[in-house]
Design a protein around this motif. Structure first.
Motif, PDB file in Angstrom:
ATOM      1  N   ILE A 171       0.851  -1.185   0.000  1.00 46.28           N
ATOM      2  CA  ILE A 171       0.000   0.000   0.000  1.00 46.28           C
ATOM      3  C   ILE A 171       0.886   1.235   0.000  1.00 46.28           C
ATOM      4  O   ILE A 171       1.732   1.393   0.889  1.00 46.28           O
ATOM      5  CB  ILE A 171      -0.936   0.005   1.225  1.00 46.28           C
ATOM      6  CG1 ILE A 171      -1.894  -1.196   1.161  1.00 46.28           C
ATOM      7  CG2 ILE A 171      -1.685   1.319   1.334  1.00 46.28           C
ATOM      8  CD1 ILE A 171      -2.767  -1.362   2.379  1.00 46.28           C
ATOM      9  N   CYS A 172       0.718   2.096  -1.000  1.00 48.48           N
ATOM     10  CA  CYS A 172       1.474   3.343  -1.152  1.00 48.48           C
ATOM     11  C   CYS A 172       2.984   3.041  -1.114  1.00 48.48           C
ATOM     12  O   CYS A 172       3.503   2.445  -2.040  1.00 48.48           O
ATOM     13  CB  CYS A 172       1.029   4.365  -0.103  1.00 48.48           C
ATOM     14  SG  CYS A 172       1.515   6.067  -0.493  1.00 48.48           S
ATOM     15  N   LEU A 173       3.690   3.399  -0.036  1.00 48.20           N
ATOM     16  CA  LEU A 173       5.119   3.093   0.042  1.00 48.20           C
ATOM     17  C   LEU A 173       5.349   1.589  -0.121  1.00 48.20           C
ATOM     18  O   LEU A 173       6.334   1.177  -0.742  1.00 48.20           O
ATOM     19  CB  LEU A 173       5.709   3.569   1.372  1.00 48.20           C
ATOM     20  CG  LEU A 173       7.186   3.216   1.583  1.00 48.20           C
ATOM     21  CD1 LEU A 173       8.085   4.017   0.650  1.00 48.20           C
ATOM     22  CD2 LEU A 173       7.587   3.417   3.041  1.00 48.20           C
ATOM     23  N   GLY A 174       4.438   0.770   0.385  1.00 48.51           N
ATOM     24  CA  GLY A 174       4.579  -0.687   0.231  1.00 48.51           C
ATOM     25  C   GLY A 174       4.628  -1.102  -1.222  1.00 48.51           C
ATOM     26  O   GLY A 174       5.407  -1.977  -1.612  1.00 48.51           O
ATOM     27  N   MET A 175       3.795  -0.474  -2.061  1.00 42.10           N
ATOM     28  CA  MET A 175       3.829  -0.751  -3.501  1.00 42.10           C
ATOM     29  C   MET A 175       5.156  -0.286  -4.098  1.00 42.10           C
ATOM     30  O   MET A 175       5.758  -0.970  -4.922  1.00 42.10           O
ATOM     31  CB  MET A 175       2.662  -0.047  -4.189  1.00 42.10           C
ATOM     32  CG  MET A 175       2.695  -0.141  -5.709  1.00 42.10           C
ATOM     33  SD  MET A 175       1.170   0.552  -6.399  1.00 42.10           S
ATOM     34  CE  MET A 175       1.727   1.092  -8.004  1.00 42.10           C
TER      35      MET A 175
ATOM     36  N   GLY B  11       0.081  -4.318  -5.621  1.00 42.53           N
ATOM     37  CA  GLY B  11       0.296  -3.000  -5.049  1.00 42.53           C
ATOM     38  C   GLY B  11      -0.762  -2.005  -5.473  1.00 42.53           C
ATOM     39  O   GLY B  11      -1.260  -2.064  -6.605  1.00 42.53           O
ATOM     40  N   VAL B  12      -1.112  -1.121  -4.542  1.00 42.97           N
ATOM     41  CA  VAL B  12      -1.998   0.004  -4.830  1.00 42.97           C
ATOM     42  C   VAL B  12      -1.336   1.267  -4.302  1.00 42.97           C
ATOM     43  O   VAL B  12      -0.771   1.268  -3.201  1.00 42.97           O
ATOM     44  CB  VAL B  12      -3.405  -0.171  -4.214  1.00 42.97           C
ATOM     45  CG1 VAL B  12      -4.147  -1.325  -4.895  1.00 42.97           C
ATOM     46  CG2 VAL B  12      -3.371  -0.372  -2.721  1.00 42.97           C
ATOM     47  N   GLN B  13      -1.386   2.324  -5.082  1.00 40.90           N
ATOM     48  CA  GLN B  13      -0.822   3.603  -4.669  1.00 40.90           C
ATOM     49  C   GLN B  13      -1.710   4.257  -3.598  1.00 40.90           C
ATOM     50  O   GLN B  13      -1.249   5.014  -2.774  1.00 40.90           O
ATOM     51  CB  GLN B  13      -0.684   4.527  -5.878  1.00 40.90           C
ATOM     52  CG  GLN B  13      -0.107   5.900  -5.571  1.00 40.90           C
ATOM     53  CD  GLN B  13       1.331   5.856  -5.097  1.00 40.90           C
ATOM     54  OE1 GLN B  13       2.131   5.043  -5.564  1.00 40.90           O
ATOM     55  NE2 GLN B  13       1.676   6.720  -4.153  1.00 40.90           N
ATOM     56  N   TRP B  14      -2.983   3.901  -3.629  1.00 44.90           N
ATOM     57  CA  TRP B  14      -3.931   4.543  -2.709  1.00 44.90           C
ATOM     58  C   TRP B  14      -4.030   3.798  -1.385  1.00 44.90           C
ATOM     59  O   TRP B  14      -3.459   2.731  -1.208  1.00 44.90           O
ATOM     60  CB  TRP B  14      -5.292   4.668  -3.379  1.00 44.90           C
ATOM     61  CG  TRP B  14      -6.033   3.384  -3.633  1.00 44.90           C
ATOM     62  CD1 TRP B  14      -6.810   2.695  -2.749  1.00 44.90           C
ATOM     63  CD2 TRP B  14      -6.078   2.630  -4.852  1.00 44.90           C
ATOM     64  NE1 TRP B  14      -7.338   1.572  -3.341  1.00 44.90           N
ATOM     65  CE2 TRP B  14      -6.909   1.508  -4.632  1.00 44.90           C
ATOM     66  CE3 TRP B  14      -5.514   2.795  -6.123  1.00 44.90           C
ATOM     67  CZ2 TRP B  14      -7.187   0.565  -5.616  1.00 44.90           C
ATOM     68  CZ3 TRP B  14      -5.784   1.859  -7.096  1.00 44.90           C
ATOM     69  CH2 TRP B  14      -6.609   0.762  -6.853  1.00 44.90           C
ATOM     70  N   HIS B  15      -4.807   4.392  -0.472  1.00 49.75           N
ATOM     71  CA  HIS B  15      -4.996   3.833   0.863  1.00 49.75           C
ATOM     72  C   HIS B  15      -6.400   3.246   1.000  1.00 49.75           C
ATOM     73  O   HIS B  15      -7.349   3.972   1.278  1.00 49.75           O
ATOM     74  CB  HIS B  15      -4.762   4.908   1.933  1.00 49.75           C
ATOM     75  CG  HIS B  15      -3.330   5.270   2.062  1.00 49.75           C
ATOM     76  ND1 HIS B  15      -2.470   4.595   2.898  1.00 49.75           N
ATOM     77  CD2 HIS B  15      -2.597   6.211   1.437  1.00 49.75           C
ATOM     78  CE1 HIS B  15      -1.265   5.115   2.789  1.00 49.75           C
ATOM     79  NE2 HIS B  15      -1.304   6.088   1.902  1.00 49.75           N
ATOM     80  N   PRO B  16      -6.548   1.921   0.840  1.00 51.03           N
ATOM     81  CA  PRO B  16      -7.871   1.307   0.945  1.00 51.03           C
ATOM     82  C   PRO B  16      -8.408   1.309   2.378  1.00 51.03           C
ATOM     83  O   PRO B  16      -9.596   1.106   2.594  1.00 51.03           O
ATOM     84  CB  PRO B  16      -7.651  -0.117   0.432  1.00 51.03           C
ATOM     85  CG  PRO B  16      -6.210  -0.382   0.627  1.00 51.03           C
ATOM     86  CD  PRO B  16      -5.516   0.942   0.472  1.00 51.03           C
ATOM     87  N   GLU B  17      -7.555   1.560   3.351  1.00 54.87           N
ATOM     88  CA  GLU B  17      -7.954   1.476   4.758  1.00 54.87           C
ATOM     89  C   GLU B  17      -8.632   2.736   5.283  1.00 54.87           C
ATOM     90  O   GLU B  17      -9.162   2.727   6.393  1.00 54.87           O
ATOM     91  CB  GLU B  17      -6.729   1.138   5.630  1.00 54.87           C
ATOM     92  CG  GLU B  17      -5.705   2.250   5.745  1.00 54.87           C
ATOM     93  CD  GLU B  17      -4.699   2.338   4.612  1.00 54.87           C
ATOM     94  OE1 GLU B  17      -3.684   3.032   4.793  1.00 54.87           O
ATOM     95  OE2 GLU B  17      -4.908   1.719   3.544  1.00 54.87           O
TER      96      GLU B  17
END
Length: 183
Positions: free
Chosen positions: A72-76, A157-163
């Motif tokens: 997620i974001c940095l994770g991607m 990976g997603v650039q956005w925050h699904p949470e």
């Protein structure tokens, strides 16, 4: 019961990732990103967002565990950078509501969101070039690569925050990731 580890990359929303998964009935724990990969016992990993690539701990090692990973974001960005993709500064910068066009409605992570979804995302940095083996699954007028998938290795990976509450259908992204981990 499916067991997910949320890897804490010092982001402000890590606790929300944990809570969303817990509320879905998942056995979930937050682990600091400096824990040795050999000590992780999970059916899947979420690489959280965070402030910068200089503080990613052992995240590169976690990609070799053979379990599904959602960045997620940095994770991607970590997934892309560690697997020879390219990450660079975004043109937009900070957080904003963004309409993401889903490019692959068969994708196991984001395909159910097609044809588009509204998300909350930061674009200070973003993936500029996909790593080998990845498919470009989402785009927007703010960021060319909003999401990516490598279904052979179960890396997503997603650039956005699904949470966060600002993201429409964010819980659905986590439900889709759980389905990937359970198959």
């Amino acid at each position: 019961m499916t067991r997910i580890a949320v890897i804490d990359n010092h982001g402000q929303f890590t606790h929300l990732e944990h809570r969303t998964l817990r509320d879905l009935g998942v056995d979930v724990e937050i682990l600091d990103n400096d824990i040795p990969a050999a000590e992780i016992d999970a059916d899947g990993l979420v690489l959280s967002g965070g402030p910068d690539m200089d503080r990613i701990g052992n995240c590169a090692d976690y990609l070799e565990l053979g379990v599904p990973v959602l960045g997620i974001c940095l994770g991607m960005q970590i997934i892309a950078a560690e697997l020879d993709g390219r990450v660079g500064s975004g043109d937009y910068g900070g957080y904003a509501d963004v309409d993401v066009e889903i490019l692959d409605d068969d994708d196991p992570l984001v395909g159910s969101l097609a044809p588009e979804t509204r998300v909350w995302a930061s674009h200070a940095d973003e993936v500029k070039q996909l790593p080998d083996g990845f498919v470009h699954t989402g785009t927007s007028d703010v960021c060319g690569i909003e999401s990516m998938s490598d279904t052979d290795r179960d890396l997503y990976g997603v650039q956005w925050h699904p949470e966060v509450a600002h993201t429409e259908r964010g819980e659905e992204v986590f439900e889709n990731f759980l389905a990937i981990c359970e198959r």
